[in-house]
Design a protein around this motif. Structure first.
Motif, PDB file in Angstrom:
ATOM      1  N   MET A   1     -13.360 -11.653  25.085  1.00  0.00           N
ATOM      2  CA  MET A   1     -13.862 -10.840  26.170  1.00  0.00           C
ATOM      3  C   MET A   1     -15.291 -11.276  26.484  1.00  0.00           C
ATOM      4  SD  MET A   1     -14.007  -6.763  26.257  1.00  0.00           S
ATOM      5  CE  MET A   1     -14.163  -5.951  27.788  1.00  0.00           C
ATOM      6  N   GLU A   2     -15.597 -11.353  27.763  1.00  0.00           N
ATOM      7  CA  GLU A   2     -16.928 -11.747  28.197  1.00  0.00           C
ATOM      8  C   GLU A   2     -17.711 -10.512  28.635  1.00  0.00           C
ATOM      9  OE1 GLU A   2     -16.126 -16.283  29.658  1.00  0.00           O
ATOM     10  OE2 GLU A   2     -16.688 -14.793  31.149  1.00  0.00           O
ATOM     11  N   TYR A   3     -19.023 -10.611  28.459  1.00  0.00           N
ATOM     12  CA  TYR A   3     -19.923  -9.519  28.814  1.00  0.00           C
ATOM     13  C   TYR A   3     -20.981 -10.059  29.755  1.00  0.00           C
ATOM     14  CZ  TYR A   3     -17.643  -7.627  24.724  1.00  0.00           C
ATOM     15  OH  TYR A   3     -16.699  -7.215  23.832  1.00  0.00           O
ATOM     16  N   GLU A   4     -21.379  -9.243  30.716  1.00  0.00           N
ATOM     17  CA  GLU A   4     -22.361  -9.665  31.703  1.00  0.00           C
ATOM     18  C   GLU A   4     -23.701  -8.992  31.421  1.00  0.00           C
ATOM     19  OE1 GLU A   4     -21.118 -10.611  35.885  1.00  0.00           O
ATOM     20  OE2 GLU A   4     -22.130  -8.680  36.143  1.00  0.00           O
ATOM     21  N   VAL A   5     -24.751  -9.793  31.445  1.00  0.00           N
ATOM     22  CA  VAL A   5     -26.101  -9.291  31.216  1.00  0.00           C
ATOM     23  C   VAL A   5     -26.944  -9.665  32.423  1.00  0.00           C
ATOM     24  CG1 VAL A   5     -28.113  -9.353  29.706  1.00  0.00           C
ATOM     25  CG2 VAL A   5     -25.829  -9.658  28.732  1.00  0.00           C
ATOM     26  N   LEU A   6     -27.555  -8.672  33.034  1.00  0.00           N
ATOM     27  CA  LEU A   6     -28.412  -8.892  34.195  1.00  0.00           C
ATOM     28  C   LEU A   6     -29.863  -8.884  33.735  1.00  0.00           C
ATOM     29  CD1 LEU A   6     -28.453  -9.261  37.249  1.00  0.00           C
ATOM     30  CD2 LEU A   6     -28.521  -6.780  37.473  1.00  0.00           C
ATOM     31  N   ALA A   7     -30.642  -9.792  34.249  1.00  0.00           N
ATOM     32  CA  ALA A   7     -32.046  -9.917  33.850  1.00  0.00           C
ATOM     33  C   ALA A   7     -32.893  -8.883  34.558  1.00  0.00           C
ATOM     34  CB  ALA A   7     -32.547 -11.326  34.130  1.00  0.00           C
ATOM     35  N   THR A   8     -32.710  -7.640  34.170  1.00  0.00           N
ATOM     36  CA  THR A   8     -33.547  -6.561  34.690  1.00  0.00           C
ATOM     37  C   THR A   8     -34.161  -5.832  33.499  1.00  0.00           C
ATOM     38  OG1 THR A   8     -31.643  -5.083  34.754  1.00  0.00           O
ATOM     39  CG2 THR A   8     -32.233  -6.178  36.804  1.00  0.00           C
ATOM     40  N   PRO A   9     -35.446  -5.551  33.572  1.00  0.00           N
ATOM     41  CA  PRO A   9     -36.085  -4.843  32.455  1.00  0.00           C
ATOM     42  C   PRO A   9     -35.466  -3.470  32.255  1.00  0.00           C
ATOM     43  CG  PRO A   9     -37.721  -5.686  34.002  1.00  0.00           C
ATOM     44  CD  PRO A   9     -36.381  -5.880  34.637  1.00  0.00           C
ATOM     45  N   GLY A  10     -35.420  -3.054  31.025  1.00  0.00           N
ATOM     46  CA  GLY A  10     -34.882  -1.742  30.707  1.00  0.00           C
ATOM     47  C   GLY A  10     -35.521  -1.218  29.438  1.00  0.00           C
ATOM     48  N   GLU A  11     -35.177  -0.014  29.100  1.00  0.00           N
ATOM     49  CA  GLU A  11     -35.714   0.569  27.883  1.00  0.00           C
ATOM     50  C   GLU A  11     -35.119  -0.118  26.667  1.00  0.00           C
ATOM     51  OE1 GLU A  11     -35.881   4.739  27.346  1.00  0.00           O
ATOM     52  OE2 GLU A  11     -36.333   5.119  29.457  1.00  0.00           O
ATOM     53  N   ILE A  12     -35.905  -0.192  25.618  1.00  0.00           N
ATOM     54  CA  ILE A  12     -35.443  -0.783  24.364  1.00  0.00           C
ATOM     55  C   ILE A  12     -34.866   0.316  23.499  1.00  0.00           C
ATOM     56  CG2 ILE A  12     -36.151  -1.976  22.263  1.00  0.00           C
ATOM     57  CD1 ILE A  12     -38.331  -3.318  23.936  1.00  0.00           C
ATOM     58  N   ASP A  13     -33.675   0.095  23.007  1.00  0.00           N
ATOM     59  CA  ASP A  13     -33.019   1.027  22.093  1.00  0.00           C
ATOM     60  C   ASP A  13     -33.253   0.498  20.679  1.00  0.00           C
ATOM     61  OD1 ASP A  13     -31.420   2.731  20.678  1.00  0.00           O
ATOM     62  OD2 ASP A  13     -29.569   2.228  21.733  1.00  0.00           O
ATOM     63  N   PHE A  14     -34.082   1.172  19.917  1.00  0.00           N
ATOM     64  CA  PHE A  14     -34.424   0.707  18.585  1.00  0.00           C
ATOM     65  C   PHE A  14     -33.329   0.999  17.562  1.00  0.00           C
ATOM     66  CE2 PHE A  14     -38.575   0.909  20.633  1.00  0.00           C
ATOM     67  CZ  PHE A  14     -39.050  -0.361  20.341  1.00  0.00           C
ATOM     68  N   ALA A  15     -32.317   1.740  17.955  1.00  0.00           N
ATOM     69  CA  ALA A  15     -31.185   2.015  17.070  1.00  0.00           C
ATOM     70  C   ALA A  15     -29.895   1.930  17.879  1.00  0.00           C
ATOM     71  CB  ALA A  15     -31.337   3.392  16.442  1.00  0.00           C
ATOM     72  N   PRO A  16     -29.511   0.710  18.285  1.00  0.00           N
ATOM     73  CA  PRO A  16     -28.286   0.574  19.079  1.00  0.00           C
ATOM     74  C   PRO A  16     -27.072   1.139  18.344  1.00  0.00           C
ATOM     75  CG  PRO A  16     -29.469  -1.509  18.929  1.00  0.00           C
ATOM     76  CD  PRO A  16     -30.132  -0.565  17.991  1.00  0.00           C
ATOM     77  N   GLN A  17     -26.142   1.670  19.115  1.00  0.00           N
ATOM     78  CA  GLN A  17     -24.966   2.312  18.540  1.00  0.00           C
ATOM     79  C   GLN A  17     -23.971   1.315  17.945  1.00  0.00           C
ATOM     80  OE1 GLN A  17     -24.572   5.608  18.161  1.00  0.00           O
ATOM     81  NE2 GLN A  17     -26.647   5.776  18.947  1.00  0.00           N
ATOM     82  N   SER A  18     -24.067   0.059  18.365  1.00  0.00           N
ATOM     83  CA  SER A  18     -23.113  -0.939  17.865  1.00  0.00           C
ATOM     84  C   SER A  18     -23.782  -2.307  17.818  1.00  0.00           C
ATOM     85  CB  SER A  18     -21.883  -0.998  18.776  1.00  0.00           C
ATOM     86  OG  SER A  18     -22.246  -1.500  20.051  1.00  0.00           O
ATOM     87  N   THR A  19     -23.131  -3.206  17.124  1.00  0.00           N
ATOM     88  CA  THR A  19     -23.626  -4.581  17.062  1.00  0.00           C
ATOM     89  C   THR A  19     -23.578  -5.209  18.446  1.00  0.00           C
ATOM     90  OG1 THR A  19     -22.869  -4.770  14.785  1.00  0.00           O
ATOM     91  CG2 THR A  19     -23.315  -6.824  15.944  1.00  0.00           C
ATOM     92  N   LEU A  20     -22.529  -4.911  19.204  1.00  0.00           N
ATOM     93  CA  LEU A  20     -22.411  -5.451  20.558  1.00  0.00           C
ATOM     94  C   LEU A  20     -23.579  -5.002  21.424  1.00  0.00           C
ATOM     95  CD1 LEU A  20     -20.908  -6.979  22.766  1.00  0.00           C
ATOM     96  CD2 LEU A  20     -19.603  -4.883  23.195  1.00  0.00           C
ATOM     97  N   ALA A  21     -23.934  -3.722  21.370  1.00  0.00           N
ATOM     98  CA  ALA A  21     -25.076  -3.213  22.153  1.00  0.00           C
ATOM     99  C   ALA A  21     -26.358  -3.924  21.742  1.00  0.00           C
ATOM    100  CB  ALA A  21     -25.203  -1.708  21.971  1.00  0.00           C
ATOM    101  N   GLU A  22     -26.524  -4.172  20.456  1.00  0.00           N
ATOM    102  CA  GLU A  22     -27.711  -4.878  19.959  1.00  0.00           C
ATOM    103  C   GLU A  22     -27.770  -6.307  20.496  1.00  0.00           C
ATOM    104  OE1 GLU A  22     -29.092  -6.841  15.750  1.00  0.00           O
ATOM    105  OE2 GLU A  22     -27.970  -4.970  15.685  1.00  0.00           O
ATOM    106  N   ILE A  23     -26.637  -6.999  20.456  1.00  0.00           N
ATOM    107  CA  ILE A  23     -26.580  -8.389  20.925  1.00  0.00           C
ATOM    108  C   ILE A  23     -26.893  -8.467  22.414  1.00  0.00           C
ATOM    109  CG2 ILE A  23     -25.009 -10.330  21.338  1.00  0.00           C
ATOM    110  CD1 ILE A  23     -23.621  -9.541  18.674  1.00  0.00           C
TER     111      ILE A  23
END
Length: 109
Positions: A1-23
């Protein structure tokens, strides 16, 4: 499965809910950080040396740099596609990067 990441600034989540969210957050951070802007790691991020180049040249240079930087900084994914959105007349060039987890690539092999 592919995931799309857009180069827009956002808030940093210092405790992501999953490894995928962290990546995916790591990839977004790579895309939105200008090189030389991180005090203790000046090589982190993407340069803007392509800024005054013609659009096709800028896209080619930025694509190559994105692929190399994501491979170096986030080895858990591989870039499968880089496209751009924005307005050439306004000088806006925003990368949209598709990535695939390395684990998934290994399972396909």
């Amino acid at each position: 499965m592919e995931y799309e990441v857009l180069a827009t600034p956002g808030e940093i989540d210092f405790a992501p809910q999953s490894t995928l969210a962290e990546i995916l957050q790591n990839v977004r951070t790579i895309l939105t950080t200008p090189k030389y802007s991180v005090p203790l790691n000046r090589e982190f991020g993407v340069t803007s040396t392509w800024l005054d180049d013609p659009l096709p040249v800028a896209q080619a240079r930025l694509t190559a740099e994105i692929i190399a930087e994501v491979q170096r900084r986030e080895p858990r994914v591989r870039v499968t596609q880089v496209t751009f959105e924005g307005d050439a007349q306004e000088g806006i060039l925003r990368p949209k990067v598709r990535v695939r987890l390395v684990e998934q690539l290994e399972q396909l092999a």
